[in-house]
Scaffold this motif. Structure first.
Motif, PDB file in Angstrom:
ATOM      1  N   TYR A 135      33.379  49.320  32.052  1.00 24.17           N
ATOM      2  CA  TYR A 135      34.306  48.351  32.612  1.00 24.17           C
ATOM      3  C   TYR A 135      34.411  47.145  31.684  1.00 24.17           C
ATOM      4  O   TYR A 135      33.400  46.658  31.169  1.00 24.17           O
ATOM      5  CB  TYR A 135      33.841  47.891  33.994  1.00 24.17           C
ATOM      6  N   LEU A 136      35.644  46.678  31.495  1.00 24.52           N
ATOM      7  CA  LEU A 136      35.901  45.479  30.707  1.00 24.52           C
ATOM      8  C   LEU A 136      36.074  44.298  31.654  1.00 24.52           C
ATOM      9  O   LEU A 136      36.909  44.335  32.558  1.00 24.52           O
ATOM     10  CB  LEU A 136      37.160  45.661  29.858  1.00 24.52           C
ATOM     11  N   TYR A 137      35.274  43.250  31.436  1.00 23.27           N
ATOM     12  CA  TYR A 137      35.291  42.054  32.288  1.00 23.27           C
ATOM     13  C   TYR A 137      35.707  40.833  31.471  1.00 23.27           C
ATOM     14  O   TYR A 137      35.531  40.783  30.248  1.00 23.27           O
ATOM     15  CB  TYR A 137      33.899  41.763  32.845  1.00 23.27           C
ATOM     16  N   ASN A 138      36.207  39.836  32.201  1.00 23.36           N
ATOM     17  CA  ASN A 138      36.432  38.510  31.649  1.00 23.36           C
ATOM     18  C   ASN A 138      35.649  37.520  32.498  1.00 23.36           C
ATOM     19  O   ASN A 138      35.810  37.496  33.722  1.00 23.36           O
ATOM     20  CB  ASN A 138      37.921  38.168  31.673  1.00 23.36           C
ATOM     21  N   VAL A 139      34.803  36.711  31.858  1.00 28.69           N
ATOM     22  CA  VAL A 139      33.944  35.801  32.619  1.00 28.69           C
ATOM     23  C   VAL A 139      34.753  34.771  33.391  1.00 28.69           C
ATOM     24  O   VAL A 139      34.259  34.171  34.362  1.00 28.69           O
ATOM     25  CB  VAL A 139      32.937  35.076  31.695  1.00 28.69           C
ATOM     26  N   GLU A 140      36.009  34.560  32.994  1.00 27.53           N
ATOM     27  CA  GLU A 140      36.840  33.561  33.661  1.00 27.53           C
ATOM     28  C   GLU A 140      37.467  34.090  34.942  1.00 27.53           C
ATOM     29  O   GLU A 140      37.999  33.322  35.744  1.00 27.53           O
ATOM     30  CB  GLU A 140      37.953  33.082  32.711  1.00 27.53           C
TER      31      GLU A 140
ATOM     32  N   GLY B 226      37.273  41.275  42.881  1.00 27.34           N
ATOM     33  CA  GLY B 226      37.967  41.332  44.166  1.00 27.34           C
ATOM     34  C   GLY B 226      37.012  41.460  45.343  1.00 27.34           C
ATOM     35  O   GLY B 226      35.837  41.811  45.187  1.00 27.34           O
ATOM     36  N   THR B 227      37.543  41.185  46.527  1.00 22.30           N
ATOM     37  CA  THR B 227      36.734  41.289  47.760  1.00 22.30           C
ATOM     38  C   THR B 227      36.793  42.693  48.345  1.00 22.30           C
ATOM     39  O   THR B 227      36.134  42.980  49.338  1.00 22.30           O
ATOM     40  CB  THR B 227      37.239  40.277  48.797  1.00 22.30           C
ATOM     41  N   ALA B 228      37.595  43.560  47.745  1.00 15.93           N
ATOM     42  CA  ALA B 228      37.678  44.956  48.170  1.00 15.93           C
ATOM     43  C   ALA B 228      37.558  45.836  46.933  1.00 15.93           C
ATOM     44  O   ALA B 228      37.653  45.365  45.791  1.00 15.93           O
ATOM     45  CB  ALA B 228      39.005  45.212  48.885  1.00 15.93           C
ATOM     46  N   ALA B 229      37.304  47.114  47.166  1.00 17.33           N
ATOM     47  CA  ALA B 229      37.185  48.045  46.052  1.00 17.33           C
ATOM     48  C   ALA B 229      38.481  48.045  45.242  1.00 17.33           C
ATOM     49  O   ALA B 229      39.578  48.055  45.820  1.00 17.33           O
ATOM     50  CB  ALA B 229      36.882  49.449  46.566  1.00 17.33           C
ATOM     51  N   PRO B 230      38.399  47.996  43.925  1.00 18.66           N
ATOM     52  CA  PRO B 230      39.617  47.917  43.094  1.00 18.66           C
ATOM     53  C   PRO B 230      40.432  49.205  43.147  1.00 18.66           C
ATOM     54  O   PRO B 230      39.899  50.302  43.352  1.00 18.66           O
ATOM     55  CB  PRO B 230      39.070  47.664  41.691  1.00 18.66           C
TER      56      PRO B 230
ATOM     57  N   THR C 258      43.873  50.786  34.342  1.00 20.97           N
ATOM     58  CA  THR C 258      43.953  49.344  34.568  1.00 20.97           C
ATOM     59  C   THR C 258      43.765  49.060  36.049  1.00 20.97           C
ATOM     60  O   THR C 258      43.977  49.930  36.899  1.00 20.97           O
ATOM     61  CB  THR C 258      45.317  48.787  34.116  1.00 20.97           C
ATOM     62  N   CYS C 259      43.374  47.844  36.345  1.00 20.51           N
ATOM     63  CA  CYS C 259      43.139  47.438  37.733  1.00 20.51           C
ATOM     64  C   CYS C 259      44.450  46.924  38.331  1.00 20.51           C
ATOM     65  O   CYS C 259      45.095  46.025  37.771  1.00 20.51           O
ATOM     66  CB  CYS C 259      42.067  46.359  37.778  1.00 20.51           C
ATOM     67  N   LYS C 260      44.853  47.499  39.471  1.00 19.74           N
ATOM     68  CA  LYS C 260      46.088  47.085  40.138  1.00 19.74           C
ATOM     69  C   LYS C 260      45.776  45.969  41.132  1.00 19.74           C
ATOM     70  O   LYS C 260      45.007  46.153  42.069  1.00 19.74           O
ATOM     71  CB  LYS C 260      46.717  48.268  40.868  1.00 19.74           C
ATOM     72  N   SER C 261      46.354  44.792  40.913  1.00 23.49           N
ATOM     73  CA  SER C 261      46.190  43.685  41.849  1.00 23.49           C
ATOM     74  C   SER C 261      47.285  42.659  41.606  1.00 23.49           C
ATOM     75  O   SER C 261      47.864  42.607  40.508  1.00 23.49           O
ATOM     76  CB  SER C 261      44.818  43.033  41.699  1.00 23.49           C
ATOM     77  N   LYS C 262      47.564  41.832  42.618  1.00 21.73           N
ATOM     78  CA  LYS C 262      48.618  40.830  42.486  1.00 21.73           C
ATOM     79  C   LYS C 262      48.213  39.739  41.497  1.00 21.73           C
ATOM     80  O   LYS C 262      49.049  39.201  40.785  1.00 21.73           O
ATOM     81  CB  LYS C 262      48.926  40.231  43.853  1.00 21.73           C
ATOM     82  N   SER C 263      46.949  39.408  41.473  1.00 22.76           N
ATOM     83  CA  SER C 263      46.440  38.431  40.516  1.00 22.76           C
ATOM     84  C   SER C 263      45.419  39.117  39.604  1.00 22.76           C
ATOM     85  O   SER C 263      44.841  40.143  39.966  1.00 22.76           O
ATOM     86  CB  SER C 263      45.787  37.249  41.236  1.00 22.76           C
ATOM     87  N   THR C 264      45.204  38.538  38.426  1.00 25.07           N
ATOM     88  CA  THR C 264      44.287  39.148  37.457  1.00 25.07           C
ATOM     89  C   THR C 264      42.859  39.068  37.967  1.00 25.07           C
ATOM     90  O   THR C 264      42.339  37.989  38.256  1.00 25.07           O
ATOM     91  CB  THR C 264      44.389  38.440  36.106  1.00 25.07           C
ATOM     92  N   ARG C 265      42.232  40.207  38.095  1.00 24.03           N
ATOM     93  CA  ARG C 265      40.848  40.278  38.582  1.00 24.03           C
ATOM     94  C   ARG C 265      40.036  41.242  37.733  1.00 24.03           C
ATOM     95  O   ARG C 265      40.589  42.072  37.014  1.00 24.03           O
ATOM     96  CB  ARG C 265      40.818  40.740  40.056  1.00 24.03           C
TER      97      ARG C 265
END
Length: 599
Positions: free
Chosen positions: A180-185, A189-193, A208-215
């Motif tokens: 998994y690629l993470y960004n410390v900034e 998410g509060t639910a499974a991606p 890629t991770c599907k979400s309305k905001s970058t997570r």
């Protein structure tokens, strides 16, 4: 009969003796007992069922000149000390930071070398339950916890690394086989991606991770079958080498998310991987007890090394052991001391080495000869050092000198099996006949390594290339390889004598391969192909030295400028001074350990 029995027992005792010194052609490496790091009580750790002891280093550019810091995990504990190396004895009573975890154990860690200062360091720590923690052991702060609810991955973290030249991005591998690629900034998410496929290829898929905001996570890589045991970035950060429990080495173009090449172990899983400083070669080790050398440009196995009696847990290149000479024939005569005078060793002579190389130009037909030195440690408690020499790297070229001094790291090599995507549209511009190698455009030196620019011999009209990040070489050890012809002759004379977990390396090994779990790539079908050549089809390296240095399995091997560092599962981190680098501590070591074994 009694004499024979006593002789056998005596020989066994000698073989099982822990070594405190070992000798190569560049000199004597000595264990500095006063520089041993461990838990403050110095009591051997009961390692049953615990995770491997790991060690990370960082230099914080301290004004005092003692900027090295060391982090290591032992069981549930994590320690952070000033590392004094060969200069002063370790003071275990004063850790800068100590943490004890409940319900989980640290498995791996990595410093961000780019952002480290005397006031602050960023340390990533992976855990058995799948979480990743970002801490600052100088400020004694816990900044963030990633995958806290284990919604991203519930399996053990096997490897964590900051992306090269990045302050915020890091990559995490799990025993599930995912990265998994993470960004410390960014937050998790509060639910499974939910994921959307970005690319799929042979033995891997990227989402890629599907979400309305970058997570977090930004990307999920699924690689091979079984655990993803370790990964390593190329010196320029453009390529990623991964080794998995399915026995495959897979090398990816990281930004393009494309598979560059693969290799299969002789049998069993691959556990460890590393790059040569110029990015031209990859070494992997694992459950076949072998070290396997793979050419990045040729996408093929060019050599195997056998010296270990059990699984190989760590492989690492030595950036500091370097020997450089002209390609003209050289005849050595006289004593070892005479030869020693002709050897360039370590960073002490880096300036003269660079001066010699800077005088060379692309019209000079005489290449610079360099030998790669790498090391390995294993569960057999043994340390092995290896030299990768020119008759292995360039078997099609006639030897131009004695076998003691070898190979041209900056020279061109045949492009066997190189994908068209790696062939430049302007051949010769990078000094490798158009083949893009991962180390040739490195913008900045690797941490803790020499930077030795080399002018290499190229094809007609080609320009000189710069060898990135310090050529690893030694050329000073005795010749430690068997040519393919010699190997075949010896194969008919005798069977392999070691009967350990590796078994007898012969055609009979196919019986063992058939017992392995079936994967998409049937091991019985890969054996004898370019993915996994037969033992008789590639040169077999023999170690320069192979010494038992611990009571428990070895888990760490790191080459530093004036020493090398090893660690075993008992929780002892040992410093071995390079020849001539022990100083006062070496004298103290001899005084306190007069019976140290010289080998």
């Amino acid at each position: 009969m009694l004499i024979s029995k006593m002789a056998a027992e005596g020989g066994g005792k000698e073989m099982n003796e822990i070594k405190t010194q070992f000798t190569t052609r560049e000199g004597v490496y000595k264990l500095l007992t006063h520089s041993e790091y461990s838990r403050p009580n110095r009591v051997p750790f009961n390692s049953q069922g615990s995770n491997p002891v790991k060690v990370s280093f960082v230099n914080v550019n301290d004004q005092s000149g003692n900027g090295d810091r060391i982090c290591f995990n032992v069981g549930r504990e994590l320690y952070f000390y000033i590392y004094k190396g060969v200069r002063k004895a370790a003071d275990l009573s004063k850790p800068i930071d100590k943490r004890i975890y409940k319900g989980t154990q640290p498995t791996c860690h990595d410093f961000n070398h780019l952002t480290a200062t005397a006031e602050s360091v960023s340390l990533l720590v992976g855990f058995t339950a799948g979480q990743v923690q970002l801490i600052d052991p100088i400020k004694k702060e816990t900044s963030k916890l990633f995958n806290e609810e284990r919604l991203i991955d519930k399996s053990r973290v096997t490897c964590v690394r900051w992306l090269p030249a990045s302050e915020n991005l890091f990559l995490v591998a799990h025993s599930s086989g995912s990265m998994y690629l993470y960004n410390v900034e960014h937050a998790c998410g509060t639910a499974a991606p939910h994921y959307q496929q970005l690319k799929q290829g042979d033995g891997y898929a990227v989402h890629t991770c599907k979400s309305k905001s970058t997570r977090n996570p930004l990307l999920r890589w699924t690689v091979g079958e079984g655990a993803l045991n370790e990964f390593a970035f190329s010196p320029d950060g453009k390529f990623l080498a991964c080794v998995s429990q399915d026995g495959f080495l897979r090398v990816f173009s990281f930004d393009a998310v494309e598979l560059h090449g693969t290799m299969k172990s002789y049998f069993g899983g691959l556990l460890c991987v590393c790059w040569s400083p110029d990015g031209k070669y990859i070494v992997a080790g694992g459950e076949d007890d072998l070290v396997t050398v793979w050419s990045f440009a040729d996408c093929r196995v060019i050599a195997r090394g056998h010296g270990h009696k059990s699984w190989v847990s760590v492989v690492s290149f030595d950036h500091y052991t370097t020997s450089i000479e002209e390609s003209e024939p050289m005849e050595f005569s006289g004593s070892d001391e005479d030869i020693q005078d002709q050897i360039h060793f370590g960073r002490d002579r880096a300036n003269s080495t660079q001066s010699r190389l800077s005088k060379r130009n692309s019209t000079d037909s005489r290449p610079v000869s360099v030998t790669y030195r790498f090391g390995s440690v294993g569960q057999d408690t043994q340390l092995c050092l290896w030299d990768l020499t020119e008759d292995i790297l360039f078997p099609h070229l006639p030897l131009s000198r004695t076998r003691t001094h070898t190979n041209v790291m900056g020279g061109s090599s045949p492009r066997i099996g190189v994908p068209n995507a790696l062939i430049s549209t302007n051949p010769g511009t990078n000094g490798n006949n158009g083949v893009t190698l991962p180390g040739n455009s490195l913008p900045a030196p690797l941490p803790r390594s020499n930077s030795l620019p080399h002018s290499a011999a190229n094809a007609a009209g080609g320009k000189g290339s710069m060898l990135a990040d310090g050529a690893v070489a030694s050329g000073v050890g005795k010749f430690a390889t068997l040519s393919l012809h010699e190997r075949k002759e010896r194969h008919h004379d005798k069977e392999h004598k070691r009967n350990h977990s590796m078994g007898h390396i012969s055609s009979k090994s196919s019986d063992k391969l058939n017992l392995l779990p079936k994967t998409k790539a049937d091991p019985a079908k890969t054996l004898g192909t370019t993915l996994c050549p037969c033992m008789e089809d590639v040169p077999l390296l023999e170690p320069l030295i192979c010494k038992k240095i611990a009571h428990e399995r070895l888990t760490v091997l790191i080459f530093l400028e004036d020493c090398l560092v090893t660690a075993c599962q008992e929780g002892f981190i040992c410093t071995w001074a390079r020849p001539g680098k022990g100083g006062l501590l070496s004298s103290q070591n001899q005084a306190s350990s007069p019976s140290g074994t010289v080998v």
